[in-house]
Enzyme design. Structure first.
Site, PDB file in Angstrom:
ATOM      1  N   GLN A 111       0.720  -0.916   0.170  1.00 37.86           N
ATOM      2  CA  GLN A 111      -0.100  -0.226  -0.212  1.00 37.86           C
ATOM      3  C   GLN A 111       0.667   1.436   0.116  1.00 37.86           C
ATOM      4  OE1 GLN A 111      -3.381  -0.872   0.600  1.00 37.86           O
ATOM      5  NE2 GLN A 111      -4.021   0.959  -0.795  1.00 37.86           N
ATOM      6  N   LYS A 114       1.481   1.407  -3.090  1.00 41.06           N
ATOM      7  CA  LYS A 114       0.709   1.516  -4.158  1.00 41.06           C
ATOM      8  C   LYS A 114      -0.013   3.395  -4.266  1.00 41.06           C
ATOM      9  CE  LYS A 114      -2.690  -1.061  -4.228  1.00 41.06           C
ATOM     10  NZ  LYS A 114      -4.153  -1.579  -3.383  1.00 41.06           N
ATOM     11  N   LYS A 126      -2.781  -0.849   6.401  1.00 36.58           N
ATOM     12  CA  LYS A 126      -3.820  -1.931   6.257  1.00 36.58           C
ATOM     13  C   LYS A 126      -4.417  -2.624   7.743  1.00 36.58           C
ATOM     14  CE  LYS A 126      -6.114  -4.006   2.847  1.00 36.58           C
ATOM     15  NZ  LYS A 126      -5.268  -3.399   1.293  1.00 36.58           N
ATOM     16  N   GLY A 165     -12.556  -0.432   2.943  1.00 40.62           N
ATOM     17  CA  GLY A 165     -12.428  -1.038   2.637  1.00 40.62           C
ATOM     18  C   GLY A 165     -11.339  -2.259   1.552  1.00 40.62           C
ATOM     19  N   ASP A 166     -11.700  -3.691   1.821  1.00 45.87           N
ATOM     20  CA  ASP A 166     -11.191  -4.829   1.290  1.00 45.87           C
ATOM     21  C   ASP A 166     -11.927  -6.046   1.515  1.00 45.87           C
ATOM     22  OD1 ASP A 166      -8.066  -4.555  -0.045  1.00 45.87           O
ATOM     23  OD2 ASP A 166      -8.945  -7.047   1.246  1.00 45.87           O
ATOM     24  N   ASN A 240     -16.428  -7.017  -5.216  1.00 44.06           N
ATOM     25  CA  ASN A 240     -16.380  -5.277  -5.560  1.00 44.06           C
ATOM     26  C   ASN A 240     -14.975  -5.165  -6.683  1.00 44.06           C
ATOM     27  OD1 ASN A 240     -14.410  -2.468  -5.140  1.00 44.06           O
ATOM     28  ND2 ASN A 240     -17.235  -2.144  -4.682  1.00 44.06           N
TER      29      ASN A 240
HETATM   30  P1  NDP Z   1     -14.846  -8.790  -1.960  1.00 41.65           P
HETATM   31  O1  NDP Z   1     -14.674  -9.343  -0.425  1.00 41.65           O
HETATM   32  O2  NDP Z   1     -15.803  -8.204  -1.984  1.00 41.65           O
HETATM   33  O3  NDP Z   1     -14.672 -10.168  -3.031  1.00 41.65           O
HETATM   34  C1  NDP Z   1     -13.332 -10.858  -2.532  1.00 41.65           C
HETATM   35  C2  NDP Z   1     -13.271 -11.717  -3.714  1.00 41.65           C
HETATM   36  O4  NDP Z   1     -12.211 -12.350  -3.674  1.00 41.65           O
HETATM   37  C3  NDP Z   1     -15.147 -12.936  -3.839  1.00 41.65           C
HETATM   38  O5  NDP Z   1     -15.612 -13.220  -4.919  1.00 41.65           O
HETATM   39  C4  NDP Z   1     -14.351 -14.310  -3.367  1.00 41.65           C
HETATM   40  O6  NDP Z   1     -15.182 -15.652  -2.891  1.00 41.65           O
HETATM   41  C5  NDP Z   1     -12.907 -14.236  -3.794  1.00 41.65           C
HETATM   42  N1  NDP Z   1     -11.710 -14.755  -2.532  1.00 41.65           N
HETATM   43  C6  NDP Z   1     -11.649 -14.326  -1.360  1.00 41.65           C
HETATM   44  N2  NDP Z   1     -10.630 -14.570  -0.594  1.00 41.65           N
HETATM   45  C7  NDP Z   1     -10.738 -15.359  -1.400  1.00 41.65           C
HETATM   46  C8  NDP Z   1      -9.388 -16.409  -1.002  1.00 41.65           C
HETATM   47  N3  NDP Z   1      -8.789 -17.007   0.006  1.00 41.65           N
HETATM   48  N4  NDP Z   1      -9.822 -18.137  -2.209  1.00 41.65           N
HETATM   49  C9  NDP Z   1     -10.158 -17.492  -3.143  1.00 41.65           C
HETATM   50  N5  NDP Z   1     -11.424 -16.399  -3.411  1.00 41.65           N
HETATM   51  C10 NDP Z   1     -11.600 -15.838  -2.666  1.00 41.65           C
HETATM   52  O7  NDP Z   1     -12.828  -8.065  -2.101  1.00 41.65           O
HETATM   53  P2  NDP Z   1     -12.781  -7.172  -3.349  1.00 41.65           P
HETATM   54  O8  NDP Z   1     -13.244  -7.412  -4.588  1.00 41.65           O
HETATM   55  O9  NDP Z   1     -12.575  -5.586  -2.271  1.00 41.65           O
HETATM   56  O10 NDP Z   1     -10.884  -7.348  -3.182  1.00 41.65           O
HETATM   57  C11 NDP Z   1     -10.535  -8.692  -4.056  1.00 41.65           C
HETATM   58  C12 NDP Z   1      -9.432  -8.074  -4.487  1.00 41.65           C
HETATM   59  O11 NDP Z   1      -8.964  -6.679  -4.640  1.00 41.65           O
HETATM   60  C13 NDP Z   1      -8.555  -8.423  -3.148  1.00 41.65           C
HETATM   61  O12 NDP Z   1      -6.976  -8.445  -3.173  1.00 41.65           O
HETATM   62  C14 NDP Z   1      -8.468  -6.689  -2.886  1.00 41.65           C
HETATM   63  O13 NDP Z   1      -6.858  -6.210  -1.543  1.00 41.65           O
HETATM   64  C15 NDP Z   1      -8.252  -5.821  -3.581  1.00 41.65           C
HETATM   65  N6  NDP Z   1      -8.419  -4.972  -3.364  1.00 41.65           N
HETATM   66  C16 NDP Z   1      -9.965  -4.005  -3.193  1.00 41.65           C
HETATM   67  C17 NDP Z   1      -9.953  -3.037  -3.707  1.00 41.65           C
HETATM   68  C18 NDP Z   1     -11.656  -2.582  -2.882  1.00 41.65           C
HETATM   69  O14 NDP Z   1     -11.261  -1.427  -3.040  1.00 41.65           O
HETATM   70  N7  NDP Z   1     -12.079  -2.635  -2.425  1.00 41.65           N
HETATM   71  C19 NDP Z   1      -8.602  -2.189  -3.935  1.00 41.65           C
HETATM   72  C20 NDP Z   1      -7.308  -2.511  -4.159  1.00 41.65           C
HETATM   73  C21 NDP Z   1      -6.971  -3.834  -4.206  1.00 41.65           C
HETATM   74  P3  NDP Z   1     -15.947 -15.696  -1.146  1.00 41.65           P
HETATM   75  O15 NDP Z   1     -17.261 -14.886  -1.468  1.00 41.65           O
HETATM   76  O16 NDP Z   1     -15.904 -17.115  -1.688  1.00 41.65           O
HETATM   77  O17 NDP Z   1     -15.089 -15.367  -0.661  1.00 41.65           O
HETATM   78  O1  2IT Z   2      -5.617  -2.454  -0.989  1.00 41.30           O
HETATM   79  C1  2IT Z   2      -6.533  -1.308  -1.549  1.00 41.30           C
HETATM   80  O2  2IT Z   2      -5.717  -0.714  -1.995  1.00 41.30           O
HETATM   81  C2  2IT Z   2      -7.776  -1.179  -1.144  1.00 41.30           C
HETATM   82  N1  2IT Z   2      -8.137  -1.917  -0.448  1.00 41.30           N
HETATM   83  C3  2IT Z   2      -8.722  -0.320  -0.755  1.00 41.30           C
HETATM   84  C4  2IT Z   2      -7.889   1.522   0.534  1.00 41.30           C
HETATM   85  C5  2IT Z   2      -8.982   2.586   0.316  1.00 41.30           C
HETATM   86  O3  2IT Z   2      -8.416   3.194   1.348  1.00 41.30           O
HETATM   87  O4  2IT Z   2      -9.403   3.107  -0.324  1.00 41.30           O
END
Ligand code: NDP
Ligand code: 2IT
Length: 444
Positions: A111, A114, A126, A165-166, A240
C-alpha cells in the site's frame, strides 16, 4: 553481500512465520536493485531499507462480541501503520478468516508504494480481522464492527489514519464502523472512505478499483499498439473489484467470459450478464454457482480452474497467490497476451517472473488496482472541502490518475533500462517519492 540481500535476510529472520510479507518484500526489493545499488552508500548510511521494511506501528487487539444465539465470540483485530512519509496512513480493512499479521503486513507494505503512485498525499496502512462475515446476520456484523471500532478509534483519525474497505468490508461494514466512531469520538469527520452517499461518501468510489483497473489496462494496450474492444477477458472473483472490472471492460467492448468465488467458477461463452451477478452478490450475498440458475447456457465448475479457459486477457480480482506458475503457463499456452492485477499480489512470484520473462503486457496490482485508494483520496478531499463532486467529475479524475500511473511506471522502466517491465517501473516510481520524503525528514 548486497544491501538488498542483507536486508531481505534480516526481514526473514526478524519476521518469522510471515511468508506473504517475505514474498512482497522480496519482489519489491529485487526489482529495486538498480536504484538501490546506484544509491547504496547514502541509503545504508540513512538506514533506508531497514526503515522501509519495518512498519512504523502494528496494533493488535481483542474483538469480543455476542452472536445471535447469545454466545460470546472473540476475534483478532489489527491495524498495521506502515509508512507515513508522504501522508497520513491510508489503506483498507480486510475481514476474512485467513487474516493474520503476515497478510496485513504484506498488504500494508504494498500500500505504501501504491499510494505513492497515485500522486496523492497518502501514507500506507492496512488492517482487519479474522472475522468471517459470511453467513452472519446484519446484527452480528454490526455487533462485530462496533466492537472492532471501540478499540480501533484511538489509533485513527482524518489526519492520522483513514481506513476503507477490502475483502469482506464493503458499504455495510463501513457504515457500522463510521456510526460507532462518530458515537465514541463526537467527531463527524472523514475518518473512513467508502462511506454511503448520504454521509460523506464519494460517487464512483464503489466502481473505482474495477474501473481504474480497466482504464490502466486500456492505457497499457494502447501504448503497445493493441486495443480492448473485441477481446475475450477472464475475470476471477465476484466481489467489488471483479464486478466493476467486468462492467468497464464490457463498456469498452470486451467480452468477459468468467467470474469465480472461493467455491468455484462460471464460464459464460456468450459474455457474463452482470445484472445477474450483481443480484447474487450485491443484493442476496449468494454464491457464484447460482448464476447458472438464471443463465442455463453458462457452466459452473467447482474448485479452482478459472485460468484454464482460453482468452486474450486475464484480470485476477480475488485474492493473493490465486494464480500460480502452472496457471501462468496455461494462460500463455492459451494465448493470453495481457494480465492486469485487480487483487493485491494475485500472481505468485514464479508466475510474475514468467510473465515478465515472456514479455507479455503485465500490470502489477500496486499500479493496476490503485484506482480504489486514489478515489478514496478524492473522497477525503471532498470531505475536507465539505462538498461533493459529480460522478463524471470523480470518474474523470480517476481516469487521469490511472493514465498518470501508467506514464510513471512506463517512464521509470525506461529510465532504468527495462522498458515494458511495469513491475520494476511501478516499484521504482512508487519508491522514489517515498524515499525522497524519508531522506528529507531525517531518522524517524
Ligand atoms: P470482496 O470481498 O468484495 O470480494 C472478494 C472476492 O474474492 C470474492 O469473490 C471472494 O469469494 C474471492 N476470494 C476472497 N478470498 C478468497 C480466497 N482465499 N480464495 C478464493 N477466492 C477468494 O473483495 P474486493 O473485491 O474488495 O477485493 C478483491 C481483491 O482486490 C483483494 O485482493 C483486495 O485486496 C483487492 N483490492 C480491493 C480494493 C477495493 O477498493 N475494494 C482496492 C484495491 C485492491 P468468496 O465470496 O467465496 O470469499
Ligand atoms: O488495497 C487497496 O488499495 C484497498 N483495499 C483500498 C484502500 C483504500 O483506502 O481505499
Amino acid at each position: 553481500m548486497s544491501y538488498v540481500d542483507e536486508i531481505y535476510a534480516k526481514v526473514v529472520e526478524q519476521n518469522p512465520g510471515e511468508p506473504e510479507f517475505h514474498q512482497a518484500v522480496k519482489e519489491v526489493l529485487d526489482s529495486l536493485r538498480l536504484v538501490i545499488d546506484a544509491n547504496e552508500d547514502r541509503y545504508r548510511k540513512e538506514g533506508i531499507l531497514e526503515r522501509f521494511t519495518e512498519p512504523e506501528r502494528v496494533v493488535s487487539f481483542r474483538v469480543p462480541w455476542v452472536d445471535d444465539k447469545g454466545n460470546v465470540q472473540v476475534n483478532k483485530g489489527y491495524r498495521v501503520q506502515f509508512n507515513s512519509a508522504i501522508g497520513p496512513y491510508k489503506g483498507g480493512l480486510r475481514f476474512h478468516p485467513s487474516v493474520n499479521q503476515s497478510i496485513l503486513k504484506f498488504l500494508g507494505f504494498e500500500q505504501v508504494l501504491k499510494n505513492s503512485l497515485t500522486g496523492l498525499p497518502m501514507g500506507g496502512g492496512k488492517g482487519g480481522s479474522n472475522f468471517d462475515p459470511k453467513g452472519k446476520s446484519d446484527r452480528e456484523v454490526m455487533s462485530f464492527c462496533q466492537s472492532f471500532m471501540t478499540e480501533l478509534y484511538r489509533h485513527i483519525g482524518k489526519d492520522a489514519d483513514v481506513p476503507a474497505g477490502d475483502i469482506g468490508v464493503g458499504g455495510r461494514e463501513i457504515g457500522y464502523l463510521f456510526g460507532q466512531y462518530k458515537r465514541i469520538t463526537k467527531l463527524y469527520e472523514g475518518v473512513l472512505t467508502g462511506k454511503g452517499l448520504t454521509f460523506g461518501g464519494s460517487l464512483a468510489r464503489t466502481q473505482a478499483t474495477g474501473y481504474g483497473l480497466v482504464y490502466i489496462l486500456d492505457e497499457m494496450l494502447k501504448a503497445n499498439g493493441k486495443e480492448l474492444a473485441g477481446k475475450t477477458v477472464l475475470v476471477s472473483g465476484s466481489g467489488n473489484v471483479a464486478i466493476y472490472a467486468c462492467e468497464k471492460a464490457q463498456q469498452l467492448g470486451a467480452k468477459v467470459v468468467s467470474m469465480s468465488d472461493s467455491n468455484g467458477y462460471i464460464y459464460d461463452p456468450d459474455g457474463i450478464q452482470l445484472d445477474v451477478v450483481k443480484d447474487i452478490k450485491e443484493v442476496r450475498r449468494g454464491r457464484i454457482k447460482e448464476y447458472v440458475d438464471a443463465v442455463p447456457t453458462a457452466k459452473y465448475t467447482e474448485g479452482k480452474g478459472v485460468w484454464t479457459i482460453p482468452a486474450d486477457i486475464a484480470l485476477p480480482c480475488a485474492t493473493q497467490n490465486e494464480l500460480n506458475l502452472e496457471d501462468a503457463k496455461t494462460l500463455l499456452a492459451n494465448g493470453v497476451f495481457a494480465v492486469a492485477e485487480g487483487a493485491n499480489m494475485p500472481s505468485t512470484r514464479e508466475a510474475t517472473d514468467l510473465f515478465v520473462e515472456k514479455k507479455i503486457l503485465f500490470m502489477p496490482g500496486k499500479a493496476a488496482n490503485a484506482g480504489g485508494v486514489a478515489t478514496s483520496g478524492l473522497e477525503q478531499s471532498q470531505n475536507s472541502l465539505r462538498l461533493s463532486w459529480t460522478f463524471e467529475e470523480v470518474d474523470q479524475r480517476l481516469q487521469n490518475i490511472m493514465k498518470d500511473i501508467f506514464a510513471k511506471a512506463d517512464d521509470a522502466a525506461k529510465r532504468y533500462g527495462v522498458p515494458g517491465n511495469y513491475v520494476a517501473g511501478a516499484n521504482i516510481a512508487g519508491f522514489e517519492k517515498v524515499v525522497d520524503a524519508m531522506l528529507a525528514q531525517g531518522i524517524v
